[in-house]
Every structure is written in C-alpha cells, then in structure tokens.
Design a protein around this motif. Structure first.
Motif, mmCIF file in Angstrom:
data_model
loop_
_atom_site.group_PDB
_atom_site.id
_atom_site.type_symbol
_atom_site.label_atom_id
_atom_site.label_comp_id
_atom_site.label_asym_id
_atom_site.label_seq_id
_atom_site.Cartn_x
_atom_site.Cartn_y
_atom_site.Cartn_z
ATOM 1 N N GLN A 115 -5.556 -1.178 -7.391
ATOM 2 C CA GLN A 115 -6.607 -0.202 -7.111
ATOM 3 C C GLN A 115 -5.980 1.056 -6.549
ATOM 4 N N ALA A 116 -6.720 2.155 -6.634
ATOM 5 C CA ALA A 116 -6.264 3.398 -6.012
ATOM 6 C C ALA A 116 -7.487 4.162 -5.534
ATOM 7 N N VAL A 176 1.264 5.530 -0.309
ATOM 8 C CA VAL A 176 0.489 6.721 0.034
ATOM 9 C C VAL A 176 1.166 7.952 -0.555
ATOM 10 N N GLU A 195 5.055 7.292 1.030
ATOM 11 C CA GLU A 195 5.204 6.135 1.925
ATOM 12 C C GLU A 195 4.873 4.889 1.115
ATOM 13 N N LEU A 237 -2.913 0.364 -4.061
ATOM 14 C CA LEU A 237 -2.665 -1.029 -3.687
ATOM 15 C C LEU A 237 -2.021 -1.728 -4.873
ATOM 16 N N MET A 292 0.882 -1.166 0.000
ATOM 17 C CA MET A 292 0.000 0.000 0.000
ATOM 18 C C MET A 292 0.914 1.209 0.000
ATOM 19 N N HIS A 346 4.249 0.825 2.112
ATOM 20 C CA HIS A 346 4.229 -0.220 3.144
ATOM 21 C C HIS A 346 3.920 -1.574 2.544
ATOM 22 N N PRO A 347 4.741 -2.581 2.849
ATOM 23 C CA PRO A 347 4.330 -3.934 2.509
ATOM 24 C C PRO A 347 3.112 -4.260 3.381
ATOM 25 N N VAL A 348 2.105 -4.896 2.819
ATOM 26 C CA VAL A 348 0.928 -5.296 3.623
ATOM 27 C C VAL A 348 0.701 -6.795 3.451
ATOM 28 N N PRO A 349 1.546 -7.577 4.141
ATOM 29 C CA PRO A 349 1.447 -9.034 3.978
ATOM 30 C C PRO A 349 0.158 -9.621 4.554
ATOM 31 N N LEU A 350 -0.516 -8.862 5.446
ATOM 32 C CA LEU A 350 -1.757 -9.379 6.025
ATOM 33 C C LEU A 350 -2.946 -8.667 5.407
ATOM 34 N N MET A 351 -3.975 -9.453 5.050
ATOM 35 C CA MET A 351 -5.213 -8.825 4.588
ATOM 36 C C MET A 351 -6.410 -9.671 4.909
ATOM 37 N N TYR A 359 -4.118 6.610 -1.995
ATOM 38 C CA TYR A 359 -3.658 5.282 -1.598
ATOM 39 C C TYR A 359 -3.657 4.393 -2.830
#
Lengths: 82, 82
Positions: free
Chosen positions: A39-40, A7, A74, A52, A5, A76-81, A50
C-alpha cells in the motif's frame, strides 16, 4: 521476509495518477528483488509519501524504488503491527 | 472524514505488547472524537511508530492520542492512497 515502511519527502503536489503510476512501476519490477509493495499513502500538501512493503531487506526495497526513479528518503523495518 | 498518517518518534525499544496496549487505549476513547485508528506499525530500533486513522480532522487525531498519553510528533492527512 519482513515488513517495511518507507518515506519519501519532497513530493508536494503529487496527484492520485502520479501515485498510481509510481506504485504500478514498483509492482512491475519488484519480483526480481522478492519485494511486494502492499500500500502507499500520500500527503500532497507536505509532499510526503509512505509505502508499506514486504521484503527480504531494506536494501531490496531501495533497489526497487531506485530502479523506478524514486528512491526513498527513509526505510524502516516495522516488525510490530496491530 | 479523511485518512491520516501520524508518526511518533522516540519510542525506541517499544514491544509488541506496548504497541497493542497503546492502540487499545486509543480504540477505547476514539469514538468521542469520531476517530478510528485502523492500523499501527512500529520500528523498535529507530523508535518510530506510524498510525493510520480515519478522522474528521488532524486535531481530532491528536486529541485522542493526547488523552491516551502519547501525542503524535507529526500528523499528515493522506487523501491519496493505492
């Protein structure tokens, strides 16, 4: 491959057309980096965007955004969803 | 109804199970506020969580998050998306 994600700040007043053009620009060059912007979302009032993506690395995400003229503030890796 | 992206900081070390439990807690009470939490992404390293919702207002999003014990640090309406 991992999800990220990113920003962008300072995009106050962004329009639907500008968001679409920026996203399309990313889509046009992302393949070289093995990135896919999925997506954004934008808040024109605070100027926040934002994005993705699925990508091999944070650096690959940034290289695509830099090439299209809108580096992220920014990433950020977002390994959890859920 | 509108889309919102909310952001939680300070969640370093969050696990997949904790993210799922927090999301499920929101889903369990969101209907009272006319809110629906669609997706959430977490970066356990920086401790950042992003939640995408559909809701009547920013305040309604926050009331659900407060009721389940994890108020958001930022809530942005995101009227534009691609």
């Amino acid at each position: 491959m991992a999800k990220f994600m990113d920003v962008h700040h300072g995009m106050a007043g962004i329009t639907a057309e500008q968001l679409r053009m920026a996203h399309n620009a990313d889509l046009a060059v992302e393949a070289n980096e093995g990135v896919h912007f999925e997506q954004a979302w934008a808040d024109p009032e605070s100027g926040t965007v934002y994005c993705l993506s699925e990508a091999p690395s944070k650096e690959a995400v940034q290289r695509v955004h830099e090439r299209t003229g809108h580096p992220a503030d920014e990433i950020h890796p977002v390994p959890l969803m859920v």
